[in-house]
Design a protein around this motif. Structure first.
Motif, PDB file in Angstrom:
ATOM      1  N   THR A 201      34.304 -59.850 -17.529  1.00 20.21           N
ATOM      2  CA  THR A 201      35.663 -59.438 -17.166  1.00 20.21           C
ATOM      3  C   THR A 201      35.811 -57.925 -17.265  1.00 20.21           C
ATOM      4  O   THR A 201      36.385 -57.280 -16.374  1.00 20.21           O
ATOM      5  N   GLY A 202      35.288 -57.344 -18.329  1.00 17.92           N
ATOM      6  CA  GLY A 202      35.409 -55.903 -18.512  1.00 17.92           C
ATOM      7  C   GLY A 202      34.609 -55.103 -17.511  1.00 17.92           C
ATOM      8  O   GLY A 202      35.005 -53.987 -17.130  1.00 17.92           O
ATOM      9  N   LEU A 203      33.478 -55.629 -17.059  1.00 21.96           N
ATOM     10  CA  LEU A 203      32.612 -54.892 -16.157  1.00 21.96           C
ATOM     11  C   LEU A 203      33.125 -54.857 -14.721  1.00 21.96           C
ATOM     12  O   LEU A 203      32.877 -53.883 -13.996  1.00 21.96           O
ATOM     13  N   ARG A 204      33.805 -55.896 -14.306  1.00 18.02           N
ATOM     14  CA  ARG A 204      34.231 -55.973 -12.901  1.00 18.02           C
ATOM     15  C   ARG A 204      35.122 -54.785 -12.543  1.00 18.02           C
ATOM     16  O   ARG A 204      36.038 -54.434 -13.276  1.00 18.02           O
ATOM     17  N   SER A 205      34.829 -54.174 -11.420  1.00 19.34           N
ATOM     18  CA  SER A 205      35.600 -53.027 -10.958  1.00 19.34           C
ATOM     19  C   SER A 205      35.431 -52.919  -9.452  1.00 19.34           C
ATOM     20  O   SER A 205      34.763 -53.758  -8.822  1.00 19.34           O
ATOM     21  N   ASN A 206      35.984 -51.848  -8.873  1.00 21.07           N
ATOM     22  CA  ASN A 206      35.862 -51.700  -7.429  1.00 21.07           C
ATOM     23  C   ASN A 206      34.447 -51.303  -7.006  1.00 21.07           C
ATOM     24  O   ASN A 206      34.143 -51.289  -5.816  1.00 21.07           O
ATOM     25  N   ARG A 207      33.585 -50.986  -7.980  1.00 18.50           N
ATOM     26  CA  ARG A 207      32.194 -50.683  -7.618  1.00 18.50           C
ATOM     27  C   ARG A 207      31.185 -51.577  -8.331  1.00 18.50           C
ATOM     28  O   ARG A 207      29.978 -51.372  -8.177  1.00 18.50           O
ATOM     29  N   LEU A 208      31.662 -52.537  -9.111  1.00 19.81           N
ATOM     30  CA  LEU A 208      30.758 -53.492  -9.763  1.00 19.81           C
ATOM     31  C   LEU A 208      31.294 -54.900  -9.551  1.00 19.81           C
ATOM     32  O   LEU A 208      32.352 -55.256 -10.071  1.00 19.81           O
ATOM     33  N   SER A 209      30.580 -55.674  -8.780  1.00 18.46           N
ATOM     34  CA  SER A 209      30.997 -57.044  -8.442  1.00 18.46           C
ATOM     35  C   SER A 209      30.044 -58.048  -9.068  1.00 18.46           C
ATOM     36  O   SER A 209      28.827 -57.825  -9.106  1.00 18.46           O
ATOM     37  N   ILE A 210      30.586 -59.151  -9.562  1.00 13.46           N
ATOM     38  CA  ILE A 210      29.790 -60.242 -10.123  1.00 13.46           C
ATOM     39  C   ILE A 210      30.098 -61.489  -9.304  1.00 13.46           C
ATOM     40  O   ILE A 210      31.249 -61.939  -9.236  1.00 13.46           O
ATOM     41  N   TYR A 211      29.065 -62.025  -8.671  1.00 14.05           N
ATOM     42  CA  TYR A 211      29.215 -63.231  -7.870  1.00 14.05           C
ATOM     43  C   TYR A 211      28.553 -64.388  -8.610  1.00 14.05           C
ATOM     44  O   TYR A 211      27.356 -64.333  -8.935  1.00 14.05           O
ATOM     45  N   GLU A 212      29.334 -65.422  -8.881  1.00 19.38           N
ATOM     46  CA  GLU A 212      28.845 -66.603  -9.591  1.00 19.38           C
ATOM     47  C   GLU A 212      28.534 -67.716  -8.594  1.00 19.38           C
ATOM     48  O   GLU A 212      28.902 -67.653  -7.427  1.00 19.38           O
ATOM     49  N   GLU A 213      27.842 -68.744  -9.099  1.00 21.11           N
ATOM     50  CA  GLU A 213      27.431 -69.877  -8.263  1.00 21.11           C
ATOM     51  C   GLU A 213      26.775 -69.376  -6.979  1.00 21.11           C
ATOM     52  O   GLU A 213      26.996 -69.908  -5.890  1.00 21.11           O
ATOM     53  N   SER A 214      25.941 -68.356  -7.139  1.00 20.59           N
ATOM     54  CA  SER A 214      25.262 -67.708  -6.006  1.00 20.59           C
ATOM     55  C   SER A 214      23.788 -67.527  -6.352  1.00 20.59           C
ATOM     56  O   SER A 214      23.315 -66.402  -6.585  1.00 20.59           O
ATOM     57  N   PRO A 215      23.020 -68.616  -6.417  1.00 16.59           N
ATOM     58  CA  PRO A 215      21.615 -68.505  -6.811  1.00 16.59           C
ATOM     59  C   PRO A 215      20.804 -67.737  -5.777  1.00 16.59           C
ATOM     60  O   PRO A 215      21.030 -67.854  -4.564  1.00 16.59           O
ATOM     61  N   VAL A 216      19.852 -66.955  -6.251  1.00 12.84           N
ATOM     62  CA  VAL A 216      18.934 -66.255  -5.360  1.00 12.84           C
ATOM     63  C   VAL A 216      17.808 -67.212  -4.997  1.00 12.84           C
ATOM     64  O   VAL A 216      17.098 -67.716  -5.864  1.00 12.84           O
ATOM     65  N   THR A 217      17.655 -67.442  -3.701  1.00 17.62           N
ATOM     66  CA  THR A 217      16.634 -68.375  -3.216  1.00 17.62           C
ATOM     67  C   THR A 217      15.479 -67.681  -2.522  1.00 17.62           C
ATOM     68  O   THR A 217      14.465 -68.306  -2.228  1.00 17.62           O
ATOM     69  N   GLY A 218      15.629 -66.386  -2.261  1.00 17.64           N
ATOM     70  CA  GLY A 218      14.560 -65.619  -1.644  1.00 17.64           C
ATOM     71  C   GLY A 218      14.730 -64.142  -1.935  1.00 17.64           C
ATOM     72  O   GLY A 218      15.847 -63.651  -2.096  1.00 17.64           O
ATOM     73  N   LEU A 219      13.601 -63.428  -2.031  1.00 22.40           N
ATOM     74  CA  LEU A 219      13.631 -62.001  -2.331  1.00 22.40           C
ATOM     75  C   LEU A 219      12.515 -61.338  -1.538  1.00 22.40           C
ATOM     76  O   LEU A 219      11.350 -61.735  -1.642  1.00 22.40           O
ATOM     77  N   SER A 220      12.865 -60.352  -0.716  1.00 28.84           N
ATOM     78  CA  SER A 220      11.854 -59.694   0.118  1.00 28.84           C
ATOM     79  C   SER A 220      12.169 -58.216   0.233  1.00 28.84           C
ATOM     80  O   SER A 220      13.301 -57.776   0.021  1.00 28.84           O
ATOM     81  N   ARG A 221      11.155 -57.439   0.573  1.00 29.62           N
ATOM     82  CA  ARG A 221      11.325 -55.996   0.747  1.00 29.62           C
ATOM     83  C   ARG A 221      11.322 -55.680   2.245  1.00 29.62           C
ATOM     84  O   ARG A 221      10.398 -56.053   2.959  1.00 29.62           O
ATOM     85  N   ARG A 222      12.378 -55.007   2.678  1.00 27.26           N
ATOM     86  CA  ARG A 222      12.530 -54.689   4.104  1.00 27.26           C
ATOM     87  C   ARG A 222      12.962 -53.231   4.255  1.00 27.26           C
ATOM     88  O   ARG A 222      13.995 -52.835   3.710  1.00 27.26           O
ATOM     89  N   SER A 223      12.196 -52.470   4.975  1.00 28.56           N
ATOM     90  CA  SER A 223      12.556 -51.087   5.303  1.00 28.56           C
ATOM     91  C   SER A 223      12.962 -50.276   4.075  1.00 28.56           C
ATOM     92  O   SER A 223      13.984 -49.590   4.068  1.00 28.56           O
ATOM     93  N   GLY A 224      12.170 -50.397   3.013  1.00 30.36           N
ATOM     94  CA  GLY A 224      12.415 -49.599   1.821  1.00 30.36           C
ATOM     95  C   GLY A 224      13.477 -50.126   0.894  1.00 30.36           C
ATOM     96  O   GLY A 224      13.819 -49.463  -0.087  1.00 30.36           O
ATOM     97  N   ALA A 225      14.029 -51.312   1.175  1.00 31.38           N
ATOM     98  CA  ALA A 225      15.040 -51.908   0.296  1.00 31.38           C
ATOM     99  C   ALA A 225      14.702 -53.371   0.073  1.00 31.38           C
ATOM    100  O   ALA A 225      13.903 -53.971   0.802  1.00 31.38           O
ATOM    101  N   TRP A 226      15.304 -53.922  -0.982  1.00 29.69           N
ATOM    102  CA  TRP A 226      15.128 -55.339  -1.278  1.00 29.69           C
ATOM    103  C   TRP A 226      16.281 -56.144  -0.690  1.00 29.69           C
ATOM    104  O   TRP A 226      17.421 -55.679  -0.676  1.00 29.69           O
ATOM    105  N   ALA A 227      15.956 -57.322  -0.213  1.00 30.58           N
ATOM    106  CA  ALA A 227      16.968 -58.240   0.304  1.00 30.58           C
ATOM    107  C   ALA A 227      16.899 -59.523  -0.507  1.00 30.58           C
ATOM    108  O   ALA A 227      15.839 -60.168  -0.582  1.00 30.58           O
ATOM    109  N   ALA A 228      17.997 -59.879  -1.160  1.00 33.34           N
ATOM    110  CA  ALA A 228      18.085 -61.112  -1.949  1.00 33.34           C
ATOM    111  C   ALA A 228      18.958 -62.097  -1.192  1.00 33.34           C
ATOM    112  O   ALA A 228      20.099 -61.777  -0.818  1.00 33.34           O
ATOM    113  N   THR A 229      18.416 -63.276  -0.956  1.00 30.28           N
ATOM    114  CA  THR A 229      19.108 -64.288  -0.177  1.00 30.28           C
ATOM    115  C   THR A 229      19.712 -65.346  -1.084  1.00 30.28           C
ATOM    116  O   THR A 229      19.067 -65.811  -2.024  1.00 30.28           O
TER     117      THR A 229
END
Length: 445
Positions: A201-229
């Motif tokens: 609750t304290g951390l959430r702000s306009n620049r820090l978002s917490i998404y729940e019930e959102s499991p990461v099912t894939g992780l890949s590196r694309r064009s110098g960045a990571w993409a988490a699905t």
């Protein structure tokens, strides 16, 4: 592309979380987001990492993803001891070599100091976090001998401690079960679900978002960045911190090197006024066992009333999943341990029973490292998820930011987790060792 092969399963309701008011509806990840930082996992390590990034990377966009609700995962399922002293679950009395233990104490206290700073910043109550110390309770002569050995080790470390006799233990707990106790002042006691939910609750702000019930099912590196699905969305970020403890194996890292262990707990219904009077003792206390395989007990008072929590039994489960039937079998041991200690509460039953995941390494090291370019780990807490998880999250963030410290230097210099024997041998050996250790614990269990 890393396809996350499985998602761990946390059995039973997280009792600590059930004492709290229902949270607002979960905000789930939907669509595609771009951020400067992605933290995977919203437990002790992930929230500590997010907090450190928010302080030391001002202006950066931070996203945190968790597979479940904050407080429902392993962080909300432990017994709530944030321990500063050595706590090696594979030893007789928790201790190791003097110089190694001095470094471990410094590291654990670094994690606790970070937790305390977050608690103060976000206005958490003493019920959520308080520096109260803890007691190793001994129910047998062997347990008392363990405490005496540990006390001698603490004296060699110049660490404050106090031996308590049976009468002092009875005054504190109301119980005649314990022969002695070893008090040390540096442990923090937390209501774990209240603590992590308060941090989120304290951390959430306009620049820090917490998404729940959102499991990461894939992780890949694309064009110098990571993409988490995730099932309904994706996050792109140049730097990612994996704060997933033993679930690190599911992402394909350190396979065959991490031991996945479940431990189990039960919580009573709220005690009546008459039962509280019959019990006596202090309204809040907690004891770990003088034997690392023994029973941890807490008496809590606050949100949800006065209750007793007992934790014991360990099982080795490489699949990171156990059945509800397993939890029910463990419940019989909890009831036996409860009845032995609390005969005056014969009519009090348990209302919540659950299992929680631990990750251990054979050589007792954490994984705080850069796994691949821009991908960092804060994992393998070796049974001290509260203190070591908070430490690891902060250190992983510092590593990613290029900020040096003595604890980070130690973490980076540590060897990788030792290889485990082949799976069938590891499972049989671990199961036999745990059964033998629990039998040897005797009345401490």
């Amino acid at each position: 592309m890393v396809r996350v092969r499985r998602l761990p399963v946390d059995p039973g309701p997280a009792g600590w979380n059930r004492l709290l008011p229902e949270p607002a509806a979960a905000e789930r990840l939907e669509g595609t987001l771009t951020a400067d930082w992605l933290v995977i996992g919203a437990g002790f390590a992930g929230l500590a990492a997010a907090h450190r990034l928010s302080k030391r990377a001002p202006g950066d966009r931070i996203v945190v993803l968790d597979a479940v609700r904050v407080g429902e995962g392993p962080a909300g399922r432990n017994t709530g001891f944030m321990i500063d002293l050595p706590h090696d679950l594979t030893s007789d009395d928790y201790s190791g070599a003097v110089e190694e233990d001095r470094a471990q104490i410094e590291d654990n206290r670094t994690g606790i100091a970070h937790a305390r700073a977050m608690s103060e910043e976000f206005g958490l109550t003493e019920e959520a976090f308080t520096l109260s110390g803890k007691i190793n309770a001994a129910a047998t002569e062997k347990g008392h001998d363990h405490n005496l050995r540990f006390a001698r080790h603490l004296a060699a470390l110049d660490e404050p401690h106090e031996m308590l006799d049976a009468a002092q233990m009875r005054d504190l707990t109301g119980l005649g079960y314990y022969q002695s106790g070893l008090f040390t002042p540096g442990t923090a006691m937390i209501q774990p679900a209240m603590f992590v939910r308060g941090l989120a609750t304290g951390l959430r702000s306009n620049r820090l978002s917490i998404y729940e019930e959102s499991p990461v099912t894939g992780l890949s590196r694309r064009s110098g960045a990571w993409a988490a699905t995730s099932p309904k969305g994706e996050v792109h970020a140049p730097k990612v911190i994996l704060a997933v403890n033993g679930h690190l194996n599911s992402f394909g890292f350190h396979e065959g090197r991490l031991m996945h262990v479940f431990t189990y707990a039960s919580m009573t219904r709220a005690l009546t006024g008459e039962e509280v009077a019959a019990l006596g003792g202090a309204a809040r206390w907690g004891v770990t066992s003088a034997d690392p395989m023994g029973t941890t007990v807490r008496r809590i008072s606050g949100t949800g009333g006065e209750r007793i929590v007992v934790r014991n039994r360990f099982t080795f489960d490489p699949a990171m999943e156990v059945s509800e039937a397993r939890v029910a079998r463990m419940a019989r041991d909890h009831d036996r341990s409860f009845r032995a200690r609390f005969p005056m509460l014969a009519g009090v039953g348990m209302v919540y029973r659950w299992g929680g995941r631990l990750c251990l390494s054979r050589n007792n090291v954490q994984v705080v490292s850069e796994l691949e370019e821009g991908l960092f780990a804060a994992c393998c807490q070796n049974g001290l998820g509260t203190a070591k998880g908070t430490l690891a999250g902060g250190l992983a963030a510092d590593l990613a930011l290029g900020i040096a410290s003595a604890p980070l230097a130690r973490a980076r210099a540590a060897p990788p987790p030792s290889k485990l024997p082949p799976a069938p041998v590891a499972e049989l050996g671990a199961a036999a060792y745990l059964r033998w250790s629990e039998r040897r614990a005797g009345r401490e269990l």
